[in-house]
Design a protein around this motif. Sequence first.
Motif, short mmCIF file in Angstrom:
data_model
loop_
_atom_site.label_atom_id
_atom_site.label_comp_id
_atom_site.label_asym_id
_atom_site.label_seq_id
_atom_site.Cartn_x
_atom_site.Cartn_y
_atom_site.Cartn_z
N ALA A 181 0.80 -1.17 0.01
CA ALA A 181 -0.05 0.02 0.05
C ALA A 181 0.84 1.09 -0.13
O ALA A 181 2.02 1.13 0.36
CB ALA A 181 -0.90 0.07 1.13
N ILE A 182 0.31 2.39 -0.61
CA ILE A 182 0.99 3.52 -0.48
C ILE A 182 0.45 4.74 0.20
O ILE A 182 -0.89 4.86 0.26
CB ILE A 182 1.16 3.92 -1.89
CG1 ILE A 182 2.09 2.89 -2.83
CG2 ILE A 182 1.91 5.49 -2.30
CD1 ILE A 182 1.99 3.14 -4.33
N ARG A 183 1.11 5.48 1.03
CA ARG A 183 0.52 6.68 1.68
C ARG A 183 0.99 7.88 1.04
O ARG A 183 2.29 7.99 0.85
CB ARG A 183 0.89 6.64 3.13
CG ARG A 183 0.39 7.77 4.01
CD ARG A 183 0.45 7.55 5.34
NE ARG A 183 1.91 7.33 5.72
CZ ARG A 183 2.55 7.83 7.24
NH1 ARG A 183 1.64 8.56 7.61
NH2 ARG A 183 3.61 7.74 7.03
N LEU A 184 0.03 8.86 0.68
CA LEU A 184 0.51 10.05 -0.04
C LEU A 184 0.32 11.51 1.09
O LEU A 184 -0.97 11.48 1.28
CB LEU A 184 -0.43 10.40 -1.38
CG LEU A 184 0.04 11.71 -2.07
CD1 LEU A 184 1.68 11.52 -2.58
CD2 LEU A 184 -0.83 11.82 -3.46
N ARG A 185 1.35 12.17 1.11
CA ARG A 185 1.04 13.34 2.24
C ARG A 185 1.84 14.46 1.79
O ARG A 185 2.55 14.30 0.84
CB ARG A 185 1.40 12.72 3.56
CG ARG A 185 2.92 12.64 3.81
CD ARG A 185 3.53 12.23 5.24
NE ARG A 185 4.72 11.95 5.33
CZ ARG A 185 5.44 11.31 6.26
NH1 ARG A 185 4.78 11.16 7.53
NH2 ARG A 185 6.76 11.25 6.63
N GLY A 186 1.69 15.40 2.64
CA GLY A 186 2.52 16.66 1.96
C GLY A 186 3.14 17.16 3.63
O GLY A 186 2.43 17.25 4.44
N PRO A 214 -3.23 -9.79 0.64
CA PRO A 214 -2.21 -10.02 -0.28
C PRO A 214 -2.30 -9.12 -1.37
O PRO A 214 -3.19 -8.33 -1.95
CB PRO A 214 -2.66 -11.38 -0.72
CG PRO A 214 -3.45 -11.91 0.32
CD PRO A 214 -4.23 -10.86 0.92
N SER A 215 -1.18 -8.59 -2.17
CA SER A 215 -1.13 -7.89 -3.24
C SER A 215 -2.11 -8.03 -4.30
O SER A 215 -2.87 -7.31 -4.75
CB SER A 215 0.48 -7.73 -3.72
OG SER A 215 1.24 -6.86 -2.82
N ASN A 216 -2.08 -9.27 -4.57
CA ASN A 216 -3.20 -9.70 -5.77
C ASN A 216 -4.64 -9.59 -5.21
O ASN A 216 -5.42 -8.97 -6.28
CB ASN A 216 -2.69 -11.12 -6.24
CG ASN A 216 -2.78 -12.07 -5.08
OD1 ASN A 216 -3.53 -11.94 -4.22
ND2 ASN A 216 -2.62 -13.32 -5.37
N GLN A 217 -4.92 -9.72 -4.19
CA GLN A 217 -6.32 -9.44 -3.84
C GLN A 217 -6.69 -7.93 -4.00
O GLN A 217 -7.68 -7.71 -4.09
CB GLN A 217 -6.42 -9.87 -2.34
CG GLN A 217 -7.79 -10.14 -1.94
CD GLN A 217 -8.72 -11.19 -2.44
OE1 GLN A 217 -8.15 -11.96 -3.28
NE2 GLN A 217 -10.03 -11.11 -2.58
N LEU A 218 -5.56 -7.12 -3.33
CA LEU A 218 -6.03 -5.80 -3.20
C LEU A 218 -6.25 -5.17 -4.74
O LEU A 218 -6.84 -4.43 -4.91
CB LEU A 218 -4.63 -5.00 -2.65
CG LEU A 218 -4.34 -5.25 -1.06
CD1 LEU A 218 -3.14 -4.60 -0.83
CD2 LEU A 218 -5.59 -4.25 -0.38
N GLN A 219 -5.19 -5.81 -5.59
CA GLN A 219 -5.26 -5.42 -6.96
C GLN A 219 -6.80 -5.63 -7.65
O GLN A 219 -7.27 -4.70 -8.40
CB GLN A 219 -4.35 -5.87 -8.13
CG GLN A 219 -4.21 -5.27 -9.18
CD GLN A 219 -3.00 -5.90 -10.18
OE1 GLN A 219 -2.24 -6.45 -9.67
NE2 GLN A 219 -2.92 -5.37 -11.35
N MET A 220 -7.11 -6.88 -7.28
CA MET A 220 -8.54 -7.13 -7.89
C MET A 220 -9.53 -6.48 -7.19
O MET A 220 -10.59 -5.96 -7.93
CB MET A 220 -8.75 -8.66 -7.59
CG MET A 220 -7.82 -9.62 -8.11
SD MET A 220 -8.33 -11.49 -8.18
CE MET A 220 -7.53 -11.77 -6.52
N MET A 221 -9.74 -6.20 -6.14
CA MET A 221 -10.68 -5.28 -5.37
C MET A 221 -10.68 -3.89 -5.87
O MET A 221 -11.75 -3.31 -6.26
CB MET A 221 -10.43 -5.32 -3.63
CG MET A 221 -10.73 -6.68 -3.18
SD MET A 221 -12.39 -7.46 -3.65
CE MET A 221 -11.74 -8.65 -4.95
N LYS A 222 -9.39 -3.33 -6.07
CA LYS A 222 -9.44 -1.95 -6.60
C LYS A 222 -10.13 -1.92 -8.27
O LYS A 222 -10.57 -1.09 -8.62
CB LYS A 222 -7.99 -1.57 -6.82
CG LYS A 222 -7.63 -0.03 -7.32
CD LYS A 222 -6.47 0.35 -6.80
CE LYS A 222 -6.26 1.71 -7.53
NZ LYS A 222 -5.09 2.60 -7.08
N LEU A 223 -9.54 -3.08 -8.98
CA LEU A 223 -10.14 -3.30 -10.42
C LEU A 223 -11.50 -3.17 -10.52
O LEU A 223 -12.18 -2.50 -11.42
CB LEU A 223 -9.34 -4.32 -11.16
CG LEU A 223 -8.07 -4.18 -11.61
CD1 LEU A 223 -7.45 -5.53 -12.15
CD2 LEU A 223 -8.08 -3.02 -12.69
#
Length: 273
Positions: free
Chosen positions: A43-48, A201-210
Amino acid sequence: ETAEAVATITLNRPDRLNTITPELIADLRDQLAEAQADPAVRAIRLRGAGRAFCAGYDIGWGAEVMEEAEGGRPWDPMADQRMMGTFVDAYMALWRSPKPVIAQVHGFCVGGGTDFALCSDLIVCAQDCRIGYPPARVWGSPTTAMWMYRLGLERSKRLLLTGDAIDGRRAVEWGLASEAVPDAELDGAAMDLAARVARLPSNQLQMMKLLVNQAFEQMGLHTTQLIGTLLDGAARHTPEGTDFSARALQDVGGAVRDRDAPFGDYGQGPRTA
């Protein structure tokens, strides 16, 4: 920075409230690619950095680009669309990222800065942050057009027909953000959510996001963004838009003050939701 399977990317122009320039965008894309290539990151967190998440495009830079690119020549809308399209593509890299992106929003998240947050997957914000699109008043149109997809008709029009901002509490109430916490607790809250996402898991995250993203893309997101980007160029070349550019070349603060003072917001008067 990487910890707990979360890569943290920080917009780092604090002296300019992390305003957007081509260099900032290029660095973001490089860091995003690095995080996506790291198998330890899920996962990635974006902040300022500093006092704000992102105060939009650097207006001084934008006015200078218009002056240099056109130099008294007629405006080329398609050249403008190609130029602004590179920024849209960068924001949409967050949307397309196979690893979910959590935006951590504090201070001002306005103008083009909202594209960073709205193209992310989840938003965690400070209760007193200000999220809005003041260029709706003059000199802009939201190029990624994410407001309507994330807020719906009534609420997106409420913000875009006034340029008003909402705070973090209202953002959660309206479904724009997942959580709003006191500013002192924001860093921990955003990291906790990112780490929770990263347990999958990364693959599960990618599927849910897609699955979720495809539903919105089928609504015509790409076409709406093309229109939004073309209208952004048009908004900067109306009589009011070119006047704003001319004033910004002389005095950025004065141009912004003249735009926002009648509304009494964005640092020009008492805050209103």
